[in-house]
Design a protein around this motif. Structure first.
Motif, PDB file in Angstrom:
ATOM      1  N   UNK A 237     -47.022  -4.040 -14.297  1.00  0.00           N
ATOM      2  CA  UNK A 237     -45.669  -4.601 -14.235  1.00  0.00           C
ATOM      3  C   UNK A 237     -45.394  -5.480 -15.454  1.00  0.00           C
ATOM      4  N   UNK A 238     -46.353  -6.319 -15.825  1.00  0.00           N
ATOM      5  CA  UNK A 238     -46.193  -7.169 -17.009  1.00  0.00           C
ATOM      6  C   UNK A 238     -45.975  -6.329 -18.259  1.00  0.00           C
ATOM      7  N   UNK A 239     -46.770  -5.271 -18.416  1.00  0.00           N
ATOM      8  CA  UNK A 239     -46.655  -4.425 -19.600  1.00  0.00           C
ATOM      9  C   UNK A 239     -45.322  -3.680 -19.622  1.00  0.00           C
ATOM     10  N   UNK A 240     -44.879  -3.180 -18.474  1.00  0.00           N
ATOM     11  CA  UNK A 240     -43.588  -2.488 -18.403  1.00  0.00           C
ATOM     12  C   UNK A 240     -42.459  -3.447 -18.759  1.00  0.00           C
ATOM     13  N   UNK A 241     -42.492  -4.653 -18.198  1.00  0.00           N
ATOM     14  CA  UNK A 241     -41.444  -5.633 -18.493  1.00  0.00           C
ATOM     15  C   UNK A 241     -41.394  -5.932 -19.990  1.00  0.00           C
ATOM     16  N   UNK A 242     -42.560  -5.987 -20.603  1.00  0.00           N
ATOM     17  CA  UNK A 242     -42.586  -6.248 -22.050  1.00  0.00           C
ATOM     18  C   UNK A 242     -42.007  -5.067 -22.822  1.00  0.00           C
ATOM     19  N   UNK A 243     -42.325  -3.858 -22.409  1.00  0.00           N
ATOM     20  CA  UNK A 243     -41.784  -2.686 -23.084  1.00  0.00           C
ATOM     21  C   UNK A 243     -40.271  -2.626 -22.961  1.00  0.00           C
ATOM     22  N   UNK A 244     -39.744  -3.152 -21.863  1.00  0.00           N
ATOM     23  CA  UNK A 244     -38.296  -3.169 -21.660  1.00  0.00           C
ATOM     24  C   UNK A 244     -37.624  -4.303 -22.427  1.00  0.00           C
ATOM     25  N   UNK A 245     -38.430  -5.162 -23.042  1.00  0.00           N
ATOM     26  CA  UNK A 245     -37.870  -6.273 -23.797  1.00  0.00           C
ATOM     27  C   UNK A 245     -37.432  -7.439 -22.933  1.00  0.00           C
ATOM     28  N   UNK A 246     -37.987  -7.549 -21.722  1.00  0.00           N
ATOM     29  CA  UNK A 246     -37.643  -8.651 -20.814  1.00  0.00           C
ATOM     30  C   UNK A 246     -38.591  -9.807 -21.118  1.00  0.00           C
ATOM     31  N   UNK A 247     -38.106 -10.790 -21.800  1.00  0.00           N
ATOM     32  CA  UNK A 247     -38.965 -11.793 -22.409  1.00  0.00           C
ATOM     33  C   UNK A 247     -38.964 -13.152 -21.706  1.00  0.00           C
ATOM     34  N   UNK A 248     -38.451 -13.229 -20.474  1.00  0.00           N
ATOM     35  CA  UNK A 248     -38.467 -14.543 -19.819  1.00  0.00           C
ATOM     36  C   UNK A 248     -39.893 -15.096 -19.717  1.00  0.00           C
ATOM     37  N   UNK A 249     -40.840 -14.228 -19.401  1.00  0.00           N
ATOM     38  CA  UNK A 249     -42.244 -14.621 -19.263  1.00  0.00           C
ATOM     39  C   UNK A 249     -43.091 -13.607 -20.039  1.00  0.00           C
ATOM     40  N   UNK A 250     -43.112 -13.716 -21.361  1.00  0.00           N
ATOM     41  CA  UNK A 250     -43.760 -12.676 -22.155  1.00  0.00           C
ATOM     42  C   UNK A 250     -45.283 -12.691 -22.100  1.00  0.00           C
ATOM     43  N   UNK A 251     -45.890 -13.824 -21.754  1.00  0.00           N
ATOM     44  CA  UNK A 251     -47.339 -13.934 -21.767  1.00  0.00           C
ATOM     45  C   UNK A 251     -47.909 -13.667 -20.382  1.00  0.00           C
ATOM     46  N   UNK A 252     -49.060 -13.026 -20.332  1.00  0.00           N
ATOM     47  CA  UNK A 252     -49.668 -12.698 -19.045  1.00  0.00           C
ATOM     48  C   UNK A 252     -50.000 -13.963 -18.260  1.00  0.00           C
ATOM     49  N   UNK A 253     -50.301 -15.064 -18.947  1.00  0.00           N
ATOM     50  CA  UNK A 253     -50.599 -16.313 -18.255  1.00  0.00           C
ATOM     51  C   UNK A 253     -49.403 -16.789 -17.437  1.00  0.00           C
ATOM     52  N   UNK A 254     -48.200 -16.495 -17.900  1.00  0.00           N
ATOM     53  CA  UNK A 254     -47.005 -16.904 -17.163  1.00  0.00           C
ATOM     54  C   UNK A 254     -46.826 -16.084 -15.890  1.00  0.00           C
ATOM     55  N   UNK A 255     -47.328 -14.858 -15.889  1.00  0.00           N
ATOM     56  CA  UNK A 255     -47.285 -14.029 -14.685  1.00  0.00           C
ATOM     57  C   UNK A 255     -48.350 -14.463 -13.683  1.00  0.00           C
ATOM     58  N   UNK A 256     -49.366 -15.194 -14.149  1.00  0.00           N
ATOM     59  CA  UNK A 256     -50.425 -15.667 -13.270  1.00  0.00           C
ATOM     60  C   UNK A 256     -50.180 -17.087 -12.781  1.00  0.00           C
ATOM     61  N   UNK A 257     -49.140 -17.729 -13.283  1.00  0.00           N
ATOM     62  CA  UNK A 257     -48.885 -19.134 -12.987  1.00  0.00           C
ATOM     63  C   UNK A 257     -48.534 -19.345 -11.511  1.00  0.00           C
TER      64      UNK A 257
END
Length: 280
Positions: A237-257
């Protein structure tokens, strides 16, 4: 150390066209094995708002699991065909076992041809690797729901990719379960994660398998440790969001917060699993 984010591919949505109401920020084709009960609900919870997830079930009628797994990744165009001219912006291939069995000689396509232009493909195993790179992790612990042969292939994959596999923990199979992966529960995976976190010093822990219900176990275990925990579906999901250019939480650490938005969505949608895990 700070995490880093991989460069995005240009999605098909880069072509100027009207955005659909249901998918104003992206439409994603999810390819998952026919019996996988987990990838679809977990990825739906993980994806940011205004991303539409459309699912195709990959059905390969082979009796051996290894034959089915190999068929999934080598027939991507076939699985994508039923989407027709749907306005897809990315493809999520949610099956890590295929990648582990096919080995490093198999070159997976970065994109598939679509009428609107090339559509980037995110493979779950590659997303995990990107996640590890984002964390700058080198020494890892694996928590496996797989049968022994597939666990060994996964170890070989990660060692071949240059990672130091500190420990491999076999997640216990739920009582009465018939399938080694889909028979897992969040409770059995939480047990495996807790064992993995105690197994030794690691930069990150990976709970493997898109079909194992790992997100709830990850949510609980991550509150008990400072060691980053990745799952196949979260990394995808993190990688797909990045490919779509959705940059609210670009770093994987932010998805783990602790305040990652998916956590509230998970417990709101599936409160029963939270109640069960509180008692473990």
């Amino acid at each position: 150390m700070p995490s880093i984010s991989p460069p995005p591919l240009r999605p098909a949505s880069g072509v100027e066209r009207d955005r659909p109401d249901l998918g104003a920020r992206g439409v994603v084709a999810l390819l998952t094995p026919a019996e996988n009960p987990t990838a679809e609900p977990e990825l739906s919870l993980l994806m940011p708002p205004d991303v539409n997830l459309l699912t195709a079930r990959m059905y390969a009628p082979a009796s051996e699991m290894s034959a089915r797994l190999k068929a999934y990744e080598t027939r991507l165009e076939e699985w994508l065909a039923p989407f027709g001219d749907a306005p897809l912006d990315a493809v999520a291939f949610a099956c890590t076992g295929s990648t582990y069995l096919l080995g490093p000689s198999r070159r997976r396509p970065e994109a598939l041809k679509r009428r609107h232009g090339p559509c980037p493909v995110v493979c779950a195993a590659d997303a995990l690797k990107d996640g590890l790179q984002s964390l700058r992790a080198q020494r890892i612990t694996l928590v496996s729901p797989y049968p022994s042969a597939l666990t060994e292939a996964a170890q070989d994959h990660w060692r071949g990719a240059g990672y130091d596999v500190a420990a491999v923990i076999q997640s216990p199979l739920a009582h009465g379960a018939a399938h080694p992966i889909y028979g897992q529960t969040a409770a059995t995976l939480l047990t495996g994660l807790r064992q993995g976190l105690k197994a030794g010093v690691a930069d990150a822990v990976i709970v493997m398998g898109t079909g194992a219900p790992s997100l709830a176990a990850l949510a609980v275990a991550s509150e008990e440790t400072d060691i980053p925990i990745l799952s196949s579906n979260l990394a995808t999901a993190w990688s797909v969001a990045h490919q779509l250019g959705l940059e609210e939480r670009p770093l994987i650490t932010e998805w783990l917060a602790p305040d990652a938005p998916w956590r509230e969505r998970l417990w709101s949608r599936f409160p029963a699993v939270r109640a069960r895990l509180k008692s473990t």
